[in-house]
Design a protein around this motif. Structure first.
Motif, short mmCIF file in Angstrom:
data_model
loop_
_atom_site.label_atom_id
_atom_site.label_comp_id
_atom_site.label_asym_id
_atom_site.label_seq_id
_atom_site.Cartn_x
_atom_site.Cartn_y
_atom_site.Cartn_z
N LYS A 1 0.93 -1.30 -0.17
CA LYS A 1 0.04 -0.10 -0.09
C LYS A 1 0.88 1.37 -0.10
O LYS A 1 2.08 1.42 0.46
N GLU A 2 0.11 2.20 -0.55
CA GLU A 2 0.87 3.69 -0.30
C GLU A 2 0.23 4.80 0.47
O GLU A 2 -1.01 4.71 0.61
N GLN A 3 0.90 5.44 1.14
CA GLN A 3 0.37 6.50 2.09
C GLN A 3 1.13 7.47 1.77
O GLN A 3 2.07 7.79 2.02
N LYS A 4 0.26 8.68 1.35
CA LYS A 4 0.65 9.98 1.15
C LYS A 4 0.95 10.69 2.32
O LYS A 4 0.18 10.84 3.22
N VAL A 5 2.31 11.32 2.56
CA VAL A 5 2.74 12.08 3.81
C VAL A 5 2.77 13.67 3.39
O VAL A 5 1.99 14.18 4.25
N THR A 6 3.23 14.03 2.36
CA THR A 6 3.35 15.15 1.98
C THR A 6 3.18 15.28 0.40
O THR A 6 2.61 14.28 -0.23
N GLN A 7 3.15 16.50 -0.32
CA GLN A 7 2.88 16.57 -1.72
C GLN A 7 3.98 15.80 -2.39
O GLN A 7 3.85 15.60 -3.66
N VAL A 8 5.33 15.69 -1.88
CA VAL A 8 6.29 15.03 -2.36
C VAL A 8 6.83 13.81 -1.68
O VAL A 8 7.56 13.11 -2.37
N GLN A 9 6.10 13.28 -0.57
CA GLN A 9 6.72 12.52 -0.01
C GLN A 9 5.54 11.14 0.17
O GLN A 9 4.38 11.63 0.60
N THR A 10 5.67 10.25 0.00
CA THR A 10 5.06 8.79 -0.01
C THR A 10 5.54 7.71 0.97
O THR A 10 6.50 7.49 0.44
N ILE A 11 4.84 7.28 1.68
CA ILE A 11 5.22 6.01 2.27
C ILE A 11 4.80 4.58 1.67
O ILE A 11 3.79 4.55 1.12
N LEU B 1 11.61 -8.27 10.72
CA LEU B 1 11.66 -9.41 10.09
C LEU B 1 11.47 -10.69 10.98
O LEU B 1 12.22 -10.64 12.10
N LEU B 2 10.42 -11.56 11.13
CA LEU B 2 9.96 -12.34 11.84
C LEU B 2 9.89 -13.82 11.08
O LEU B 2 9.83 -14.04 9.94
N PRO B 3 10.02 -14.84 11.78
CA PRO B 3 9.93 -16.18 11.25
C PRO B 3 8.49 -16.45 10.55
O PRO B 3 8.63 -17.01 9.51
N SER B 4 7.46 -15.93 10.97
CA SER B 4 6.28 -16.32 10.07
C SER B 4 5.40 -15.05 9.43
O SER B 4 4.54 -15.17 8.74
N CYS B 5 6.17 -13.96 9.54
CA CYS B 5 5.83 -12.82 8.87
C CYS B 5 6.93 -11.72 8.79
O CYS B 5 7.94 -11.70 9.44
N ASN B 6 6.54 -10.60 7.88
CA ASN B 6 7.71 -9.42 8.03
C ASN B 6 6.86 -8.20 7.28
O ASN B 6 5.85 -8.41 6.71
N ILE B 7 7.33 -7.03 7.55
CA ILE B 7 6.76 -5.83 7.22
C ILE B 7 8.16 -4.92 6.66
O ILE B 7 9.01 -5.23 7.38
N ARG B 8 7.63 -4.01 5.81
CA ARG B 8 8.93 -3.17 5.61
C ARG B 8 8.23 -1.83 4.79
O ARG B 8 6.99 -1.83 4.34
N PHE B 9 8.87 -0.66 5.10
CA PHE B 9 8.41 0.46 4.66
C PHE B 9 9.59 1.40 4.10
O PHE B 9 10.39 1.29 4.67
N GLU B 10 9.39 2.09 3.02
CA GLU B 10 10.22 2.81 2.53
C GLU B 10 9.74 4.26 2.05
O GLU B 10 8.48 4.32 1.69
N LEU B 11 10.53 5.27 1.46
CA LEU B 11 9.99 6.30 0.91
C LEU B 11 9.98 6.42 -0.47
O LEU B 11 10.20 7.40 -1.15
N TYR B 12 10.35 5.43 -0.94
CA TYR B 12 10.57 5.15 -2.34
C TYR B 12 9.81 3.64 -2.69
O TYR B 12 9.84 2.78 -1.92
N LEU C 1 13.68 2.09 -12.32
CA LEU C 1 14.53 3.40 -12.38
C LEU C 1 14.65 4.17 -11.12
O LEU C 1 15.81 4.57 -10.86
N TRP C 2 13.55 4.45 -10.52
CA TRP C 2 13.62 4.91 -9.17
C TRP C 2 14.68 4.10 -8.02
O TRP C 2 15.37 4.82 -7.39
N SER C 3 14.44 2.52 -8.07
CA SER C 3 15.26 2.08 -7.31
C SER C 3 16.72 2.08 -7.68
O SER C 3 17.69 2.42 -6.65
N ALA C 4 17.04 2.13 -8.99
CA ALA C 4 18.43 2.34 -9.41
C ALA C 4 19.16 3.42 -9.04
O ALA C 4 20.25 3.93 -8.72
N LEU C 5 18.26 4.87 -9.25
CA LEU C 5 18.83 5.96 -8.89
C LEU C 5 18.98 6.18 -7.50
O LEU C 5 20.06 6.84 -7.00
N THR C 6 18.10 5.70 -6.42
CA THR C 6 18.43 5.85 -5.14
C THR C 6 19.54 5.04 -4.72
O THR C 6 20.18 5.29 -3.85
N LYS C 7 19.72 3.93 -5.59
CA LYS C 7 20.79 3.07 -5.06
C LYS C 7 21.99 3.69 -5.25
O LYS C 7 23.13 3.71 -4.47
#
Length: 882
Positions: free
Chosen positions: A174-184, A223-234, A394-400
C-alpha cells in the motif's frame, strides 16, 4: 605451493557443480542458528540436506513451499512480487548459507531481500512465530514531523496488514501520502500456511515494533519467522513481472547531436550581474587560462579548485571520473573558450559538457552545495505498456547510486542494473569533491526528488546537472570506453589476423587464470580451516554463528595504519582504541585487547557472543572481531561525538548540551535498554550502564556500548557470587547480596538520568564512600523541598528549558533509584512516562543511600580480581571520538 593432479580434479569438479556466476552471495540477515545441536554424520543431518534440496528445486516454480523429511521441517517464502528465477536463486543461496553456517544446529532461519528460509526439528507449520526477530532501520530521519509520520505509518501499515491477512497470497502493498512530495510505500507478508487470524496476529506484533526500531526513520523492516513488514519512502516493490521487455533501446536518439559544432557541449548559464571594468575581465581571463592549463598538465582529472585571493575570483572544474586526463584537458579547453564567448560580461557563470563542468564567480562557492542554476534533458517515450515497472526499476536504481556516492572518496559512482534478459539500465552520478558527505548526499537526493520526481520517471534516458553534482541514466552504456557518448551500434568485424591472435591468447590466459584460481581456493580453504579451529577453541559451538564476523588481522592493520599513534582515540583497562577506515569506506572504532594482560579476555568472548546477536539504533553497531596471532580485537561503528561522560563531566569539552538534547539522550538510552530487556531474542542485563558507556553519533543520538560485563538472564532474577560494575551505579541488592535482575539496570539508568540533568557525578574518583552528601541525597532533598530546578546543570547550552519536563525527569530518576527493587518502574513504564506526559507518575520513596558507610568494598569483593569491579576514576576509558 604445489598442486597435485587429484587436487586439481577436485577443484574442477567443485567449479562445475558451483558455477562462478553463482558464487557471489546475496545480502542477507542472519542466519540465526539454535544452540541446541546434534552431532556430526547423524540421520538428522542427512535428512536436512534432503530437505534443502527439495526446497531449492521447488523455488523455481512457486514462491512458497513447505516440506518435511523424517523429523525435519522446513519452508521458504519469497517476496510476493519476486519472479521465479529470482526466487530460485535466492532460496538456493539461503539453503547454501544455512547448511554451512548452521551445520549442527537443530533449527535455523535466514532472511534475504527477496526470500526467507526456515527449518526445525519440531513442526512449526500453521503456528505464528515472532522469535527470533530482526529489526532494521534506515540511517536517515524523515524531514517531516516525526509524531505525525509515525502515526500515519502505523495506521497505513495496519491497513496493509489487514489486506495481507485476508489475501490468499498473504501478501499486500500500500501507499500512504505524507506530503505533496513524500509517500510511504508499505509491504506486509505472512507465510501461506497461516490462517487469517494467525497472520494478522503476527503482523500486529511486527507493526508494534515500528516505534521501537524505526521511529522517525526514512525506512525500516521487521523480520519475523512467520511474517515481515517493510516501509520506505521510495517504491521498492514491483507490480508486474520482471520478464517483460521494456522500452525498445534501438535507434535511441543522440541527445548531443544538435551540438555537432562543439561535441559534448550541453548548456551554460551566465549571471545577470556584469563586471564593470577591464580589470575584472582580465581577472576572469586569468583564472580561465589557469584552469585550462591545470587540466592540461595534471594527471588528476577529477577536480581542481583555484582561488585568486587578491582579486576575489574563484574557479573550479570537474571532469567525469571515468575519462582519461587527456580527454579531461580537451573538455576543459573547450569549456573555457566557450564560456568566455557566451558570457563575455558575466561575473558568475557555469558551463556543462558531457565530460566536464566548469564554474567561476567573484565569491567563494567552495564547500557550498548549489542546486541552481541547473540543466535538465529527458528523453520521454510514448511506450506505455510497462511504464509502472520501468518507473519502479529506475527509481530503485537512482536511489541505489545516490546512496553510494556520498560516502566515496572520489564522490563518483556508476552502476549497471539488469532490467530483463536483453536490456540494461546504466546510471552514473558525481559530486564535486569539495562537498561534505552530508551535502553531497543532499545534492544527489535533491536531483531525484526535485528534478526527477515520480511523475517524470517515464523517461528512457536523461540527465540533471547542478553546479555541485550530476546524475545521468540511459538504456545504453554511455560510460567512456574510448569513444564519445553514443548508443551502441554494430561494429565491423576484426581482421583475420586479430581473430587468430584471440584464438591463441584466450585459451592461454584462461588456463593461467584457472590455475591461479585453483591455487587461491586451496589457500583460502586452508586459511578458513585454521580460522575455524581458532574460533572453535575460543567460542565452542557458538563459533558457527559468528564465523562470518571474523576479520583478518591484515585488514585491521591496513584500516588503522598499523595501529599508529595518529589513529589512537582512547585508552581503557582492556587496551587501546583506534579509529580506522575499511576498504569499502566504512569508518570504524577498533578496541585492541592488550597482549601483556589477561584482563578482559573473558569480557572479549562475552561481548562478541552477545552483541553479535543484537541490533538496535540505540546500541553501538558491532561490525566484527579479529582473533589472530595473539590479537583479540573488537570492531564497532565509529561514533564521532565522543561519550556522554566526556560531554557532561570533562572540562575540556567545548560542546554543551541543551535541554532538548539531554531529554532525547535520556529517551534514547531508555529505548536501548527496552530492547535489551524485552525485545531482543535474549533477555540481557548490561550490568555496567554509565555515561562513559553511552556514545553519541553525529545527531547526538545515544548508543549503548561495552557489553563485556553483560549477562543473559533466562528467568526474572538471578544471583551471582561475582559482583561486577562501577561504583556509584550499582543497585544495593546487587552490590550487597549479588541479586541480579532487570531492576539492577534500572537503578544504574536512574543514576544516569540525574547525572544528565545536574551535570554532576554520583560518585567521583576521589570521593568514593566518603562524600558527605552524594548526588542522590542532594536531588532527593531538593525534590522534597519542591526546589528541584535548583539542581539543573548551570553549564546547559541554553537558558531555556521545559520546567515540567525537567521536574518529570527528576521524578523518573528518583523512582529508578529506590532501595526496594520492586518499587522501581519497569523499562516499559519508563518509556511510557517519557513519551506520554499525560501519564501520572507515582511518588518516589527515599533513594538508596547504602553507599555511605554501609559497605566495605574490600570485604564484599574479597577473592575477586581487580577486573571484577571498576571504580570511576580507575577503569573509566578516556573516550575521544569513535
Amino acid at each position: 605451493m604445489g598442486l597435485s593432479l587429484n587436487s586439481l580434479k577436485l577443484v574442477l569438479v567443485f567449479i562445475t557443480l558451483f558455477p562462478i556466476t553463482k558464487a557471489k552471495e546475496l545480502d542477507y540477515q542472519g542466519p540465526v542458528c539454535s544452540e541446541d545441536r546434534t552431532t556430526s554424520n547423524t540421520t538428522y543431518q542427512l535428512n536436512l540436506i534432503t530437505l534443502f534440496s527439495s526446497l531449492s528445486s521447488k523455488a523455481t516454480t512457486t514462491i512458497f513451499y513447505k516440506d518435511s523429511s523424517n523429523g525435519v521441517y522446513g519452508l521458504f517464502m519469497c517476496r510476493g512480487d519476486a519472479p521465479f528465477d529470482v526466487c530460485g536463486d535466492c532460496v538456493q543461496s539461503a539453503t547454501h548459507v544455512l547448511s554451512s553456517e548452521c551445520t549442527l544446529s537443530l533449527w535455523g532461519i535466514i532472511w534475504y531481500e527477496q526470500c526467507m528460509v526456515r527449518y526445525s526439528n519440531t513442526c512449526f507449520f500453521s503456528v505464528p512465530s515472532t522469535q527470533p526477530s530482526n529489526l532494521m532501520s534506515n540511517n536517515f530521519n524523515v524531514s517531516t514531523n516525526q509524531t505525525m509520520f509515525v502515526s500515519l505509518l502505523v495506521n497505513s501499515m495496519n491497513k496493509t496488514a489487514d489486506e495481507a491477512a485476508f489475501s490468499l497470497k498473504k501478501y499486500a502493498t500500500k501507499e500512504q501520502k505524507v506530503t505533496q512530495v513524500q509517500t510511504i510505500f508499505n509491504l506486509a507478508q505472512c507465510t501461506r500456511d497461516l490462517g487469517f487470524q494467525a497472520c494478522r496476529t503476527c503482523l500486529g506484533f511486527a507493526v508494534a515494533q515500528i516505534p521501537v526500531c524505526c521511529k522517525g526513520r526514512r525506512g525500516g523492516r521487521v523480520l519475523l519467522p512467520s511474517c515481515n513488514i517493510r516501509f520506505e519512502l521510495y517504491p521498492f516493490y514491483s507490480h508486474v513481472s520482471r520478464e517483460q521487455v521494456l522500452v525498445p533501446a534501438t535507434n535511441y536518439p543522440n541527445i548531443d547531436s544538435k551540438y555537432s559544432q562543439d561535441p559534448g557541449y550541453l548548456s551554460h548559464n551566465c549571471s545577470r550581474t556584469n563586471y564593470q571594468t577591464t580589470i575584472d575581465k582580465k581577472r576572469i581571463t586569468t583564472i580561465l587560462t589557469y584552469l585550462s592549463s591545470k587540466a592540461r598538465n595534471s594527471n588528476n582529472n577529477n577536480e581542481f579548485q583555484m582561488t585568486n585571493v587578491e582579486n576575489r575570483i574563484f574557479g573550479l572544474y570537474l571532469c567525469r571520473a571515468d575519462i582519461p586526463s587527456s580527454l579531461c584537458a580537451e573538455c576543459i579547453a573547450n569549456a573555457t573558450n566557450r564560456i568566455a564567448s557566451e558570457c563575455p560580461m558575466s561575473i558568475d557563470a557555469v558551463i556543462w559538457y558531457n565530460h566536464c563542468l566548469l564554474r567561476y564567480a567573484n565569491y567563494s562557492f567552495f564547500r557550498t552545495m548549489s542546486t541552481s542554476p541547473r540543466f535538465e534533458s529527458m528523453n520521454v517515450t510514448n511506450y506505455e505498456d510497462n511504464r509502472s515497472y520501468y518507473k519502479y526499476q529506475l527509481w530503485s536504481a537512482l536511489t541505489k547510486v545516490a546512496g553510494d556516492i556520498w560516502d566515496r572518496s572520489d564522490r563518483y559512482c556508476k552502476e549497471t542494473f539488469v532490467l530483463n534478459e536483453v536490456q540494461r539500465l546504466y546510471v552514473q552520478g558525481q559530486c564535486t569533491k569539495d562537498l561534505s558527505t552530508g551535502d553531497c548526499n543532499y545534492c544527489i537526493h535533491d536531483v531525484i526528488e526535485t528534478a526527477i520526481p515520480w511523475s517524470r520517471l517515464g523517461s528512457i534516458g536523461g540527465r540533471v546537472l547542478y553546479p555541485s553534482c550530476t546524475l545521468r541514466f540511459e538504456l545504453f552504456p554511455f560510460y567512456w570506453n574510448g569513444t564519445d557518448d553514443q548508443p551502441p551500434s554494430t561494429k565491423e568485424k576484426n581482421g583475420r589476423s586479430g581473430a587468430i591472435i584471440l584464438i591463441v591468447i584466450i585459451p592461454i590466459v584462461a588456463s593461467v587464470l584457472l590455475f591461479s584460481f585453483c591455487c587461491y581456493l586451496l589457500r583460502k580453504r586452508a586459511r578458513k580451516c585454521y580460522n575455524k579451529t581458532i574460533l572453535k577453541q575460543n567460542f565452542g559451538h557458538e563459533s558457527n554463528t559468528i564465523g562470518g564476523l571474523q576479520f583478518d588481522l591484515s585488514i585491521i592493520e591496513a584500516a588503522t595504519n598499523n595501529f599508529s599513534e595518529e589513529n589512537k582515540i582512547g585508552k581503557g583497562g582492556f587496551g587501546q582504541v583506534y579509529k580506522g577506515v575499511l576498504s569499502d569506506g566504512r569508518h570504524i572504532a577498533v578496541k585492541r585487547l592488550s597482549k601483556s594482560s589477561n584482563q578482559g579476555a573473558a569480557e572479549f568472548k562475552n561481548e562478541v557472543l552477545l552483541i553479535a546477536k543484537l541490533q538496535h539504533k540505540n546500541l553501538v553497531a558491532f561490525i566484527g572481531f579479529c582473533l589472530q596471532e595473539e590479537e583479540k580485537i573488537l570492531i564497532y561503528e565509529y561514533v564521532p561525538n565522543k561519550s556522554l561522560d566526556y560531554l557532561l563531566f570533562d572540562g575540556r569539552s567545548e560542546k554543551r548540551l541543551s535541554w532538548t538534547e539531554r531529554y532525547n539522550i535520556i529517551d534514547g538510552i531508555a529505548r536501548g535498554i527496552l530492547y535489551l530487556h524485552e525485545y531482543s531474542r535474549l533477555k540481557i542485563i548490561h550490568r555496567d550502564l554509565k555515561p562513559s558507556n553511552i556514545l553519541l553519533d553525529e545527531n547526538m543520538n545515544p548508543k549503548i556500548s561495552d557489553f563485556g560485563l553483560a549477562r543473559i538472564i533466562d528467568q526474572q532474577q538471578g544471583s551471582t557470587t561475582r559482583v561486577v560494575g562501577t561504583l556509584g551505579y550499582l543497585s544495593p541488592e546487587y552490590a550487597m547480596q549479588g541479586i541480579l535482575s532487570e531492576k539492577s539496570d534500572i537503578f544504574s539508568f536512574g543514576v544516569m538520568i540525574l547525572e544528565i540533568i545536574t551535570g554532576k557525578k554520583n560518585v567521583s574518583s576521589n570521593e568514593l564512600y566518603c562524600n558527605a552528601e552524594g548526588l542522590l541525597s542532594l536531588v532527593w532533598r531538593q525534590f522534597c523541598n519542591q526546589t528541584s530546578l535548583s539542581v539543573l546543570d548551570p553549564k546547559m547550552k541554553e537558558n531555556w528549558c521545559d520546567e515540567f519536563e525537567v521536574i518529570r525527569c527528576i521524578q523518573i530518576g528518583l523512582l529508578c533509584v529506590q532501595e526496594n527493587p520492586d518499587d522501581r518502574p519497569t523499562i516499559e513504564a519508563i518509556v511510557s512516562y517519557l513519551s506520554n506526559i499525560s501519564i501520572e507518575l507515582p511518588s518516589p520513596h527515599e533513594p538508596a543511600f547504602f553507599l555511605h558507610g554501609k559497605m566495605d568494598p574490600t570485604k564484599i569483593y574479597a577473592g575477586e580480581s581487580s577486573s571484577s569491579i571498576s571504580v570511576n576514576g580507575i577503569s573509566k576509558s578516556i573516550f575521544l571520538p569513535r
